[in-house]
Design a protein around this motif. Structure first.
Motif, PDB file in Angstrom:
ATOM      1  N   THR A  14       6.542   1.790  -2.145  1.00 26.10           N
ATOM      2  CA  THR A  14       6.265   1.731  -3.576  1.00 26.10           C
ATOM      3  C   THR A  14       5.237   2.792  -3.974  1.00 26.10           C
ATOM      4  O   THR A  14       5.301   3.340  -5.073  1.00 26.10           O
ATOM      5  N   SER A  15       4.308   3.085  -3.062  1.00 28.08           N
ATOM      6  CA  SER A  15       3.241   4.040  -3.377  1.00 28.08           C
ATOM      7  C   SER A  15       3.505   5.434  -2.835  1.00 28.08           C
ATOM      8  O   SER A  15       3.165   6.424  -3.468  1.00 28.08           O
ATOM      9  N   GLY A  46       8.869  -2.303  -3.703  1.00 35.53           N
ATOM     10  CA  GLY A  46       9.598  -1.947  -2.484  1.00 35.53           C
ATOM     11  C   GLY A  46      11.080  -1.679  -2.687  1.00 35.53           C
ATOM     12  O   GLY A  46      11.810  -1.467  -1.731  1.00 35.53           O
ATOM     13  N   MET A 210       0.542  -5.352   3.853  1.00 34.63           N
ATOM     14  CA  MET A 210       0.336  -5.446   2.411  1.00 34.63           C
ATOM     15  C   MET A 210       0.312  -4.032   1.835  1.00 34.63           C
ATOM     16  O   MET A 210      -0.651  -3.280   2.008  1.00 34.63           O
ATOM     17  N   THR A 214       4.756  -4.710  -2.187  1.00 37.69           N
ATOM     18  CA  THR A 214       5.174  -5.936  -1.484  1.00 37.69           C
ATOM     19  C   THR A 214       4.237  -6.244  -0.336  1.00 37.69           C
ATOM     20  O   THR A 214       3.516  -5.385   0.163  1.00 37.69           O
ATOM     21  N   LEU A 333      -8.966  -2.690   2.126  1.00 42.97           N
ATOM     22  CA  LEU A 333      -9.932  -3.370   1.251  1.00 42.97           C
ATOM     23  C   LEU A 333     -10.962  -4.099   2.116  1.00 42.97           C
ATOM     24  O   LEU A 333     -10.591  -4.994   2.891  1.00 42.97           O
ATOM     25  N   GLN A 367      -1.484   2.687   6.287  1.00 43.58           N
ATOM     26  CA  GLN A 367      -0.394   3.018   5.360  1.00 43.58           C
ATOM     27  C   GLN A 367       0.815   3.623   6.079  1.00 43.58           C
ATOM     28  O   GLN A 367       1.912   3.622   5.552  1.00 43.58           O
TER      29      GLN A 367
HETATM   30  N1  LIG Z   1      -8.924   2.609   0.671  1.00 49.86           N
HETATM   31  C1  LIG Z   1      -8.156   1.718   0.057  1.00 49.86           C
HETATM   32  N2  LIG Z   1      -8.673   0.569  -0.408  1.00 49.86           N
HETATM   33  C2  LIG Z   1      -7.910  -0.335  -1.039  1.00 49.86           C
HETATM   34  N3  LIG Z   1      -6.593  -0.189  -1.278  1.00 49.86           N
HETATM   35  C3  LIG Z   1      -6.024   0.943  -0.843  1.00 49.86           C
HETATM   36  C4  LIG Z   1      -6.750   1.941  -0.155  1.00 49.86           C
HETATM   37  N4  LIG Z   1      -5.903   2.947   0.143  1.00 49.86           N
HETATM   38  C5  LIG Z   1      -4.699   2.596  -0.339  1.00 49.86           C
HETATM   39  N5  LIG Z   1      -4.764   1.396  -0.938  1.00 49.86           N
HETATM   40  C6  LIG Z   1      -3.684   0.674  -1.625  1.00 49.86           C
HETATM   41  O1  LIG Z   1      -2.606   0.482  -0.739  1.00 49.86           O
HETATM   42  C7  LIG Z   1      -1.396   0.455  -1.487  1.00 49.86           C
HETATM   43  C8  LIG Z   1      -0.387   1.364  -0.827  1.00 49.86           C
HETATM   44  O2  LIG Z   1      -0.163   0.938   0.474  1.00 49.86           O
HETATM   45  P1  LIG Z   1       1.085   1.453   1.312  1.00 49.86           P
HETATM   46  O3  LIG Z   1       1.064   2.925   1.388  1.00 49.86           O
HETATM   47  O4  LIG Z   1       1.080   0.690   2.583  1.00 49.86           O
HETATM   48  O5  LIG Z   1       2.258   0.993   0.341  1.00 49.86           O
HETATM   49  P2  LIG Z   1       3.792   1.401   0.359  1.00 49.86           P
HETATM   50  O6  LIG Z   1       4.275   1.368   1.755  1.00 49.86           O
HETATM   51  O7  LIG Z   1       4.004   2.664  -0.389  1.00 49.86           O
HETATM   52  O8  LIG Z   1       4.416   0.229  -0.525  1.00 49.86           O
HETATM   53  P3  LIG Z   1       5.365  -1.009  -0.160  1.00 49.86           P
HETATM   54  O9  LIG Z   1       5.477  -1.102   1.329  1.00 49.86           O
HETATM   55  O10 LIG Z   1       4.701  -2.183  -0.777  1.00 49.86           O
HETATM   56  O11 LIG Z   1       6.654  -0.678  -0.827  1.00 49.86           O
HETATM   57  C9  LIG Z   1      -1.724   0.892  -2.904  1.00 49.86           C
HETATM   58  O12 LIG Z   1      -1.762  -0.238  -3.757  1.00 49.86           O
HETATM   59  C10 LIG Z   1      -3.114   1.500  -2.748  1.00 49.86           C
HETATM   60  O13 LIG Z   1      -3.889   1.320  -3.918  1.00 49.86           O
END
Ligand SMILES: Nc1ncnc2c1ncn2[C@@H]1O[C@H](COP(=O)(O)OP(=O)(O)OP(=O)(O)O)[C@@H](O)[C@H]1O
Ligand SMILES: [Mg+2]
Length: 403
Positions: A14-15, A46, A210, A214, A333, A367
């Motif tokens: 998503t991100s 997602g 998380m 999703t 977080l 991530q």
């Molecule tokens: N240092 C941090 N502190 C808090 N939150 C963070 C930090 N870095 C990234 N995030 C949060 O983590 C999230 C993105 O995480 P991630 O890259 O794992 O998601 P994604 O794999 O793209 O999405 P999904 O799997 O839900 O489809 C965003 O909401 C972002 O704001």
């Protein structure tokens, strides 16, 4: 990329979109050759909601990975997540004919087919059928029944399924590029491959990934997957709550969350504030730190409580000796592990992909756990079926009308 030794993992998150190119070495280790990424657009919770836009972003991330690895990418293992993913456990069984008592490959296959003979919603398709344990004539915990003597073979499977069209949309998005899809893999299953060691799976563990849209999870007991699924809440919801609650623009809310946010309450000095500087179109603002943390805390608490409710439908959470491993962007977080401990009453820690050759510290970030995990998953699959039967299996699994 025709060689069996090269594998590419793609997460359309998503991100962010993340592409990892890896190489499986003869000694069983994996080397990361390059990681490409691009911000994600056209994806919500997602799932792809704007096909063209998402495709462009995937193309960008693939081009980045090609440049970093100096390789042409032709096929990928792609992650699939989202709240449409569901799972259950089922037992299949076969009786051997009277004139034979040695269990062969066909019996094992028949037991698997029997385990899948359950009705799932008409719009859903099977994503994974993961073996837990076999039983031979009532003997429990058999890991490999091939060649054993017995009359009755039973097999316990963990079955993961999801909405067929949503899975197909992910596949189409990749195929239009055009890239081949080697396999589609539930995102938390991929993350678990690098977040947990085999020993941790054996002792029992819960992985919570998380992300932005999703929260995907997978739970292991005795080395086998017992529960898995997803909740449609992630870090974007936290950012949205901050933006609405504090009346600040979304981009400011996102930065405030990642730079200053915490899940922990009662840790600030009375009246402690964070100053947001003025910017074009934004007058600046002073935010009370405890208010910010309360907003974050409440959303993460809600997510974990929903997850606990899902997990409590069965009793497996009481058997995870290694505790909880939180990964995905939100695991960054501060205090999220302690909140998980409070809610689940089980030790919890933040986790990312364990060290792998070629993986620079920048990518040892929670991530990237899913995309790197896809490489590990691919490696395990290629050991099992080196003739690359994956594609034909995949096509039959997801073409409309075919079960
Ligand atoms: N240092 C941090 N502190 C808090 N939150 C963070 C930090 N870095 C990234 N995030 C949060 O983590 C999230 C993105 O995480 P991630 O890259 O794992 O998601 P994604 O794999 O793209 O999405 P999904 O799997 O839900 O489809 C965003 O909401 C972002 O704001
Ligand atoms: Mg993710």
């Amino acid at each position: 990329m025709a060689s069996n030794d090269l594998m590419v993992g793609l997460e359309i998150g998503t991100s962010k979109i993340c592409v990892v190119v890896g190489e499986s070495r003869t000694d069983g280790t994996t080397k990361i050759l390059g990681v490409g990424q691009a911000p994600s657009r056209g994806v919500r919770k997602g799932e792809i909601v704007d096909f063209e836009t998402a495709m462009q972003c995937v193309a960008e991330a693939v081009a980045d990975a090609e440049q970093k690895s100096d390789l042409m990418i032709k096929s990928v293992y792609v992650g699939v997540g989202g709240a449409h993913i569901q799972s259950f456990n089922n037992r299949g069984s076969v009786l051997l004919p009277d004139d034979r008592d040695e269990i062969d490959e066909q019996d094992v296959e028949d037991a698997k087919i029997s385990a899948r003979e359950v009705s799932i919603p008409a719009q859903n398709a099977f994503l994974h059928c993961i073996i837990q344990h076999y039983h031979v004539d009532g003997q429990d915990g058999v890991l490999n029944p091939l060649g054993m003597l017995g009359q009755k073979l039973e097999a316990d499977y963990h079955i993961i399924h999801g909405v067929r069209t949503r899975i197909q949309n992910t596949i189409r998005c990749v195929k239009e590029l055009p890239l081949e899809v080697e396999d589609v893999v539930f995102t938390a299953l991929a993350s678990a491959q690098v977040v947990l060691s085999q020993q941790q799976k054996n002792l029992g563990a819960l992985v919570i990934d998380m992300g932005g849209g999703t929260t995907d999870y997978i739970l292991y007991v005795d080395g086998a997957v017992k529960q898995s699924g997803a909740i449609g809440i992630g870090g974007d919801h936290i950012t949205n709550d901050i933006s609405m609650g504090l009346r600040i623009p979304m981009a400011r809310a996102e930065k405030l969350k990642t730079d200053e946010g915490s899940v922990t309450l009662g840790n600030c000095l009375p009246g402690e504030t964070v100053v947001l500087k003025d910017d074009s179109g934004f007058a600046g603002k002073e935010i009370e730190r405890e208010t910010l943390n309360t907003i974050i805390h409440l959303r993460v608490r809600e997510t974990f409580e929903l997850l606990k409710k899902q997990l409590d439908e069965e009793n497996f959470i009481n058997y995870i000796g290694e505790g909880i491993f939180i990964t995905g962007g939100c695991s960054l977080l501060p205090g999220i592990d302690h909140l998980a401990e409070d809610i689940f009453e089980i030790p919890a820690r933040v986790a990312h992909a364990q060290t792998m050759s070629g993986l620079t510290s920048a990518f040892q970030n929670p991530q990237f756990a899913t995309a790197i995990g896809l490489i590990k998953y691919a490696q395990a699959v290629q050991v099992e079926r080196p003739q690359r039967r994956g594609l034909s299996r995949l096509i039959s699994k997801f073409l409309p009308g075919i079960r």
